[in-house]
Design a protein around this motif. Sequence first.
Motif, PDB file in Angstrom:
ATOM      1  N   THR A   1       0.822  -1.205   0.000  1.00  0.00           N
ATOM      2  CA  THR A   1       0.000   0.000   0.000  1.00  0.00           C
ATOM      3  C   THR A   1       0.862   1.263   0.000  1.00  0.00           C
ATOM      4  O   THR A   1       0.613   2.210  -0.754  1.00  0.00           O
ATOM      5  N   ALA A   2       1.865   1.309   0.866  1.00  0.00           N
ATOM      6  CA  ALA A   2       2.710   2.498   0.965  1.00  0.00           C
ATOM      7  C   ALA A   2       3.398   2.797  -0.363  1.00  0.00           C
ATOM      8  O   ALA A   2       3.426   3.946  -0.819  1.00  0.00           O
ATOM      9  N   GLN A   3       3.942   1.766  -0.996  1.00  0.00           N
ATOM     10  CA  GLN A   3       4.610   1.978  -2.276  1.00  0.00           C
ATOM     11  C   GLN A   3       3.624   2.406  -3.350  1.00  0.00           C
ATOM     12  O   GLN A   3       3.932   3.265  -4.191  1.00  0.00           O
ATOM     13  N   ARG A   4       2.435   1.836  -3.323  1.00  0.00           N
ATOM     14  CA  ARG A   4       1.433   2.168  -4.335  1.00  0.00           C
ATOM     15  C   ARG A   4       0.996   3.626  -4.207  1.00  0.00           C
ATOM     16  O   ARG A   4       0.776   4.308  -5.217  1.00  0.00           O
ATOM     17  N   ILE A   5       0.867   4.123  -2.991  1.00  0.00           N
ATOM     18  CA  ILE A   5       0.519   5.533  -2.808  1.00  0.00           C
ATOM     19  C   ILE A   5       1.600   6.419  -3.419  1.00  0.00           C
ATOM     20  O   ILE A   5       1.305   7.374  -4.149  1.00  0.00           O
TER      21      ILE A   5
ATOM     22  N   ASP B   1       3.716   5.687  -5.789  1.00  0.00           N
ATOM     23  CA  ASP B   1       3.697   5.548  -7.249  1.00  0.00           C
ATOM     24  C   ASP B   1       2.508   6.293  -7.861  1.00  0.00           C
ATOM     25  O   ASP B   1       2.651   6.949  -8.905  1.00  0.00           O
ATOM     26  N   GLN B   2       1.346   6.187  -7.231  1.00  0.00           N
ATOM     27  CA  GLN B   2       0.153   6.851  -7.756  1.00  0.00           C
ATOM     28  C   GLN B   2       0.301   8.362  -7.734  1.00  0.00           C
ATOM     29  O   GLN B   2      -0.109   9.056  -8.672  1.00  0.00           O
ATOM     30  N   VAL B   3       0.885   8.883  -6.672  1.00  0.00           N
ATOM     31  CA  VAL B   3       1.082  10.337  -6.588  1.00  0.00           C
ATOM     32  C   VAL B   3       2.003  10.815  -7.701  1.00  0.00           C
ATOM     33  O   VAL B   3       1.731  11.827  -8.362  1.00  0.00           O
TER      34      VAL B   3
ATOM     35  N   LEU C   1       5.253  15.818  -7.976  1.00  0.00           N
ATOM     36  CA  LEU C   1       5.481  15.428  -6.589  1.00  0.00           C
ATOM     37  C   LEU C   1       5.969  13.989  -6.591  1.00  0.00           C
ATOM     38  O   LEU C   1       5.239  13.077  -6.979  1.00  0.00           O
ATOM     39  N   ARG C   2       7.211  13.808  -6.192  1.00  0.00           N
ATOM     40  CA  ARG C   2       7.809  12.475  -6.133  1.00  0.00           C
ATOM     41  C   ARG C   2       8.081  12.136  -4.676  1.00  0.00           C
ATOM     42  O   ARG C   2       8.652  12.953  -3.942  1.00  0.00           O
ATOM     43  N   ILE C   3       7.677  10.947  -4.287  1.00  0.00           N
ATOM     44  CA  ILE C   3       7.817  10.509  -2.899  1.00  0.00           C
ATOM     45  C   ILE C   3       8.745   9.304  -2.860  1.00  0.00           C
ATOM     46  O   ILE C   3       8.438   8.264  -3.446  1.00  0.00           O
ATOM     47  N   ARG C   4       9.860   9.448  -2.172  1.00  0.00           N
ATOM     48  CA  ARG C   4      10.796   8.338  -2.016  1.00  0.00           C
ATOM     49  C   ARG C   4      10.457   7.584  -0.739  1.00  0.00           C
ATOM     50  O   ARG C   4      10.403   8.183   0.343  1.00  0.00           O
ATOM     51  N   LEU C   5      10.246   6.295  -0.870  1.00  0.00           N
ATOM     52  CA  LEU C   5       9.834   5.478   0.261  1.00  0.00           C
ATOM     53  C   LEU C   5      11.043   4.858   0.946  1.00  0.00           C
ATOM     54  O   LEU C   5      11.926   4.301   0.301  1.00  0.00           O
ATOM     55  N   TYR C   6      11.045   4.951   2.265  1.00  0.00           N
ATOM     56  CA  TYR C   6      12.057   4.300   3.097  1.00  0.00           C
ATOM     57  C   TYR C   6      11.342   3.292   3.983  1.00  0.00           C
ATOM     58  O   TYR C   6      10.487   3.660   4.798  1.00  0.00           O
ATOM     59  N   SER C   7      11.682   2.012   3.838  1.00  0.00           N
ATOM     60  CA  SER C   7      11.059   0.991   4.671  1.00  0.00           C
ATOM     61  C   SER C   7      11.620   1.059   6.084  1.00  0.00           C
ATOM     62  O   SER C   7      12.565   1.808   6.370  1.00  0.00           O
TER      63      SER C   7
ATOM     64  N   GLU D   1      -6.156  12.507  -1.865  1.00  0.00           N
ATOM     65  CA  GLU D   1      -7.089  11.609  -2.547  1.00  0.00           C
ATOM     66  C   GLU D   1      -6.439  10.272  -2.888  1.00  0.00           C
ATOM     67  O   GLU D   1      -7.115   9.243  -2.938  1.00  0.00           O
ATOM     68  N   ALA D   2      -5.138  10.261  -3.112  1.00  0.00           N
ATOM     69  CA  ALA D   2      -4.444   8.988  -3.336  1.00  0.00           C
ATOM     70  C   ALA D   2      -4.540   8.109  -2.096  1.00  0.00           C
ATOM     71  O   ALA D   2      -4.716   6.889  -2.192  1.00  0.00           O
ATOM     72  N   CYS D   3      -4.422   8.716  -0.927  1.00  0.00           N
ATOM     73  CA  CYS D   3      -4.581   7.963   0.322  1.00  0.00           C
ATOM     74  C   CYS D   3      -6.008   7.471   0.469  1.00  0.00           C
ATOM     75  O   CYS D   3      -6.241   6.304   0.840  1.00  0.00           O
ATOM     76  N   ARG D   4      -6.963   8.326   0.183  1.00  0.00           N
ATOM     77  CA  ARG D   4      -8.373   7.928   0.309  1.00  0.00           C
ATOM     78  C   ARG D   4      -8.706   6.793  -0.658  1.00  0.00           C
ATOM     79  O   ARG D   4      -9.387   5.833  -0.290  1.00  0.00           O
ATOM     80  N   ALA D   5      -8.232   6.874  -1.888  1.00  0.00           N
ATOM     81  CA  ALA D   5      -8.503   5.822  -2.863  1.00  0.00           C
ATOM     82  C   ALA D   5      -7.905   4.492  -2.425  1.00  0.00           C
ATOM     83  O   ALA D   5      -8.467   3.419  -2.698  1.00  0.00           O
ATOM     84  N   GLU D   6      -6.779   4.545  -1.732  1.00  0.00           N
ATOM     85  CA  GLU D   6      -6.119   3.317  -1.297  1.00  0.00           C
ATOM     86  C   GLU D   6      -6.928   2.560  -0.256  1.00  0.00           C
ATOM     87  O   GLU D   6      -6.750   1.348  -0.098  1.00  0.00           O
ATOM     88  N   ASN D   7      -7.827   3.250   0.455  1.00  0.00           N
ATOM     89  CA  ASN D   7      -8.654   2.547   1.439  1.00  0.00           C
ATOM     90  C   ASN D   7      -9.473   1.444   0.773  1.00  0.00           C
ATOM     91  O   ASN D   7      -9.493   0.296   1.229  1.00  0.00           O
ATOM     92  N   GLY D   8     -10.155   1.771  -0.312  1.00  0.00           N
ATOM     93  CA  GLY D   8     -10.952   0.768  -1.012  1.00  0.00           C
ATOM     94  C   GLY D   8     -10.095  -0.246  -1.749  1.00  0.00           C
ATOM     95  O   GLY D   8     -10.380  -1.454  -1.727  1.00  0.00           O
ATOM     96  N   ARG D   9      -9.032   0.223  -2.392  1.00  0.00           N
ATOM     97  CA  ARG D   9      -8.179  -0.677  -3.171  1.00  0.00           C
ATOM     98  C   ARG D   9      -7.504  -1.699  -2.255  1.00  0.00           C
ATOM     99  O   ARG D   9      -7.476  -2.901  -2.546  1.00  0.00           O
ATOM    100  N   ALA D  10      -6.952  -1.248  -1.147  1.00  0.00           N
ATOM    101  CA  ALA D  10      -6.237  -2.147  -0.248  1.00  0.00           C
ATOM    102  C   ALA D  10      -7.180  -3.134   0.425  1.00  0.00           C
ATOM    103  O   ALA D  10      -6.825  -4.300   0.635  1.00  0.00           O
TER     104      ALA D  10
END
Length: 370
Positions: A59-63, A65-67, A75-81, A276-285
């Motif tokens: 989910t975190a990576q998909r958010i 990527d979607q953004v 807007l680019r978001i680099r993810l750190y696990s 909205e990317a976060c909100r959309a992820e609620n249903g997708r996830a």
Amino acid sequence: MSAKKTGNDRHLSRRALLGGTLAGGGTVLAAPALAQGTATFEWKMVTSWPKNLPGPGVTAQRIADQVATMTGGRLRIRLYSAGELVPALGVFDAVASGTAQMAHTASFFWQGKIPASVFFTAIPFGLLPHEHISWIERGGGQALWDELYEPFGVKPVMAGNTGVQMGGWYKKDINGLEDLNGLKIRMPGLGGEVMRRLGATPVGLPPAELFQALQSGVLDATEFLGPWSDRAMGFQKVAKNYYSPGFHEPNGTGEALFNQIALEGLPEDLRAVVLEACRAENGRALAESDWENAGSLKLLQEEDGVTVKPYPDEVLTALRETASAVLLEFAEKDPLSKRIYESHRDARARLAPWSDVAMRRFLSARDAGA
């Protein structure tokens, strides 16, 4: 936990956080001087999950990527696990301090610092996923959540849902209350306090440490999420008893945290996209978790030799009664905790009869011949 920032601190932080870099590499210190459509922002997202963990890690990576896709790279978001930039349980402080502009995590991790935070992931015998989303979106839950985190300069939102949880992995059978005595179990949130009062010993560990702890005997039992994520963690290799229901987490809301200054520093269109990317992820996830959990449950039983067991009625009754007492005591901690408790309680009272009529009776009728 970081204290609330002073006016000067917030001004200095604003210059550092307003927004990433220009495409050519120069730091953006005064975003209003640039046309909204030309500035490029680069953010850091820290997470509490192992990289690409099925469920919340995905989910975190998909958010992120979607953004990037929806903003055309503005807007680019680099993810750190977990552990790459900050520890798994250090992500709230990282966002509050400005080390990262964003985090993906779960609110119950902050119970020791912000006790009422547990309500925004799940509480024992609380709301189901669709009921929880309804409370946050329509029942006043979001305003209370915002108020709870506002002193730290952090904005929270729902960002994914792993669905109804399982009760956990146990090395030994649970046949009665006596089997909880001295049981070393990882169970965060108020569920852990319920277990403690029934004789167990809750042990707080981040997700990445759970398998080794269960294997080595540091833990006798652990809960995590559902079959999809749990199987990926490998728990079935060291424990064969998988209990249900997940009384402690009937809902699995993922939490996105934003540094308030960084979020407000985005142009309006980019700010709308990331929220909205976060909100959309609620249903997708949630759809993904339900589908994958069903498939993984079958594999656990048919290929891994796992036995799915119900908690005994005696244990469930004690868990439910103890949970009620824990929640009533919790409501007296402070005025805001009481308001959150009452809001959640009222949401359950409103939604439960509808869930009963619309879902419980239908499922009983649908699956009567199964």
